[in-house]
Design a protein around this motif. Sequence first.
Motif, PDB file in Angstrom:
ATOM      1  N   VAL A 145      10.478  84.446  71.830  1.00 47.48           N
ATOM      2  CA  VAL A 145      10.161  83.897  73.138  1.00 47.48           C
ATOM      3  C   VAL A 145      10.954  82.633  73.447  1.00 47.48           C
ATOM      4  O   VAL A 145      11.614  82.061  72.582  1.00 47.48           O
ATOM      5  N   ASP A 146      10.845  82.229  74.689  1.00 52.25           N
ATOM      6  CA  ASP A 146      11.177  80.872  75.101  1.00 52.25           C
ATOM      7  C   ASP A 146       9.874  80.277  75.614  1.00 52.25           C
ATOM      8  O   ASP A 146       9.562  80.355  76.801  1.00 52.25           O
ATOM      9  N   ALA A 147       9.089  79.742  74.679  1.00 53.88           N
ATOM     10  CA  ALA A 147       7.760  79.249  75.022  1.00 53.88           C
ATOM     11  C   ALA A 147       7.806  78.003  75.898  1.00 53.88           C
ATOM     12  O   ALA A 147       6.779  77.601  76.457  1.00 53.88           O
ATOM     13  N   THR A 148       8.970  77.399  76.033  1.00 53.46           N
ATOM     14  CA  THR A 148       9.069  76.235  76.909  1.00 53.46           C
ATOM     15  C   THR A 148       8.874  76.634  78.368  1.00 53.46           C
ATOM     16  O   THR A 148       8.634  75.771  79.216  1.00 53.46           O
ATOM     17  N   LEU A 177      10.697  76.355  69.857  1.00 54.43           N
ATOM     18  CA  LEU A 177       9.919  77.213  70.754  1.00 54.43           C
ATOM     19  C   LEU A 177      10.801  77.958  71.751  1.00 54.43           C
ATOM     20  O   LEU A 177      10.321  78.844  72.446  1.00 54.43           O
ATOM     21  N   GLY A 178      12.072  77.620  71.805  1.00 56.41           N
ATOM     22  CA  GLY A 178      13.010  78.356  72.652  1.00 56.41           C
ATOM     23  C   GLY A 178      13.917  79.266  71.843  1.00 56.41           C
ATOM     24  O   GLY A 178      14.998  79.639  72.304  1.00 56.41           O
ATOM     25  N   ILE A 179      13.467  79.690  70.658  1.00 55.64           N
ATOM     26  CA  ILE A 179      14.307  80.448  69.729  1.00 55.64           C
ATOM     27  C   ILE A 179      14.813  81.759  70.337  1.00 55.64           C
ATOM     28  O   ILE A 179      15.882  82.252  69.950  1.00 55.64           O
ATOM     29  N   GLY A 180      14.095  82.304  71.298  1.00 55.80           N
ATOM     30  CA  GLY A 180      14.539  83.554  71.914  1.00 55.80           C
ATOM     31  C   GLY A 180      15.916  83.463  72.528  1.00 55.80           C
ATOM     32  O   GLY A 180      16.636  84.470  72.600  1.00 55.80           O
ATOM     33  N   THR A 181      16.314  82.270  72.935  1.00 56.38           N
ATOM     34  CA  THR A 181      17.629  82.090  73.551  1.00 56.38           C
ATOM     35  C   THR A 181      18.753  81.990  72.522  1.00 56.38           C
ATOM     36  O   THR A 181      19.918  81.828  72.892  1.00 56.38           O
ATOM     37  N   ARG A 182      18.417  82.123  71.230  1.00 54.62           N
ATOM     38  CA  ARG A 182      19.438  82.044  70.169  1.00 54.62           C
ATOM     39  C   ARG A 182      19.490  83.292  69.288  1.00 54.62           C
ATOM     40  O   ARG A 182      20.152  83.296  68.263  1.00 54.62           O
ATOM     41  N   VAL A 194      26.197  92.469  67.517  1.00 50.72           N
ATOM     42  CA  VAL A 194      25.167  92.472  68.552  1.00 50.72           C
ATOM     43  C   VAL A 194      25.459  93.584  69.550  1.00 50.72           C
ATOM     44  O   VAL A 194      26.482  93.562  70.239  1.00 50.72           O
ATOM     45  N   THR A 195      24.571  94.567  69.616  1.00 53.72           N
ATOM     46  CA  THR A 195      24.756  95.705  70.518  1.00 53.72           C
ATOM     47  C   THR A 195      23.861  95.644  71.747  1.00 53.72           C
ATOM     48  O   THR A 195      24.068  96.399  72.699  1.00 53.72           O
ATOM     49  N   ALA A 196      22.872  94.766  71.717  1.00 56.49           N
ATOM     50  CA  ALA A 196      22.003  94.574  72.889  1.00 56.49           C
ATOM     51  C   ALA A 196      21.377  93.197  72.809  1.00 56.49           C
ATOM     52  O   ALA A 196      21.011  92.736  71.717  1.00 56.49           O
ATOM     53  N   TYR A 197      21.288  92.543  73.946  1.00 59.64           N
ATOM     54  CA  TYR A 197      20.615  91.240  74.021  1.00 59.64           C
ATOM     55  C   TYR A 197      20.167  91.049  75.457  1.00 59.64           C
ATOM     56  O   TYR A 197      20.993  90.944  76.370  1.00 59.64           O
ATOM     57  N   GLU A 198      18.853  91.043  75.660  1.00 60.08           N
ATOM     58  CA  GLU A 198      18.334  90.923  77.025  1.00 60.08           C
ATOM     59  C   GLU A 198      16.980  90.228  77.007  1.00 60.08           C
ATOM     60  O   GLU A 198      16.361  90.069  75.942  1.00 60.08           O
ATOM     61  N   GLY A 199      16.552  89.837  78.185  1.00 63.46           N
ATOM     62  CA  GLY A 199      15.279  89.151  78.299  1.00 63.46           C
ATOM     63  C   GLY A 199      14.498  89.616  79.505  1.00 63.46           C
ATOM     64  O   GLY A 199      15.053  90.240  80.415  1.00 63.46           O
ATOM     65  N   GLY A 253       5.312  84.863  80.633  1.00 57.32           N
ATOM     66  CA  GLY A 253       5.994  84.519  79.391  1.00 57.32           C
ATOM     67  C   GLY A 253       7.382  85.122  79.292  1.00 57.32           C
ATOM     68  O   GLY A 253       7.571  86.307  79.559  1.00 57.32           O
ATOM     69  N   ASN A 254       8.357  84.303  78.916  1.00 58.29           N
ATOM     70  CA  ASN A 254       9.739  84.762  78.748  1.00 58.29           C
ATOM     71  C   ASN A 254       9.925  85.333  77.347  1.00 58.29           C
ATOM     72  O   ASN A 254       9.667  84.644  76.360  1.00 58.29           O
ATOM     73  N   THR A 255      10.401  86.561  77.269  1.00 62.06           N
ATOM     74  CA  THR A 255      10.613  87.231  75.989  1.00 62.06           C
ATOM     75  C   THR A 255      12.039  87.759  75.919  1.00 62.06           C
ATOM     76  O   THR A 255      12.576  88.250  76.915  1.00 62.06           O
TER      77      THR A 255
END
Length: 264
Positions: A145-148, A177-182, A194-199, A253-255
């Motif tokens: 997630v990006d819990a921020t 808490l923003g680990i989803g963006t990394r 990396v074959t897919a990366y989306e949110g 929530g951002n995932t």
Amino acid sequence: MADYSLTLDDSEIARYRLMADIAERRERDLWTAAGVVPGARIADVGCGPGALSVRLADIVAPDGAVWAVDRDSDALAVASALAERSEVPVHTGTGSAEATGLAQGTFDVVMLRHVLAHNGGHEQAIVNHLAELARPGGAVYLVDVDATGFRLRGAPAAYDEMDERYRELHGRRGNDLGIGTRLDLLLTAAGLEVTAYEGHINVVTPPPGMRGPAWAARDALLSEGLVTEDDLGRWDAAFREVEQANADLRFFGNTYVAIGLHAG
């Protein structure tokens, strides 16, 4: 490794099941692209009470299976019972995200969901270990997630106070808490393609008693002196008042999802 901060109770188990519902609706095509197909061997690392493990096992059965790993024995007991009741092939075992005890190079898909944000300073070591578990041609599937950016519309003022203390707890532990963006960077550093990366943004109507991760972390907040019993009582009363009034609560929530392929 940082201590996990969420308490496993009935409302938390319900939250995991709700998250599993959302995950299947949102990600089923990505699961297939990663290799969650009939006959596959899946490692579900940090499985919690196994709500998602059971869904994955149902897809890969009868010739495939899921190996579900968690360091919380209570969560594993729930996962085992749920798998037995569902009559699907799930094998449970105790282990941490960076030391699962699973056989290296044997899994078609290694999945890790909502764990990295709770393991400050260990994120890369964890993903490196997951990469070792995947067979050549297999995949590592990360969700976090990006819990921020989390929001709870219609919540009492207590929610903001809870959220502030929750962020302070994670700050003390060095968690991102923003680990989803990394996620893509972690996969690349582990030698994966990396074959897919989306949110996406999940919009959820929380049932009564479900108050988000900050409330679920109340025991950790209390043990570290970030809240008092009076604070918890006040927050509980504020939420009960809102819930009884049938307020139009909505959680946003951002995932993020990322898939890394083991080229072999």
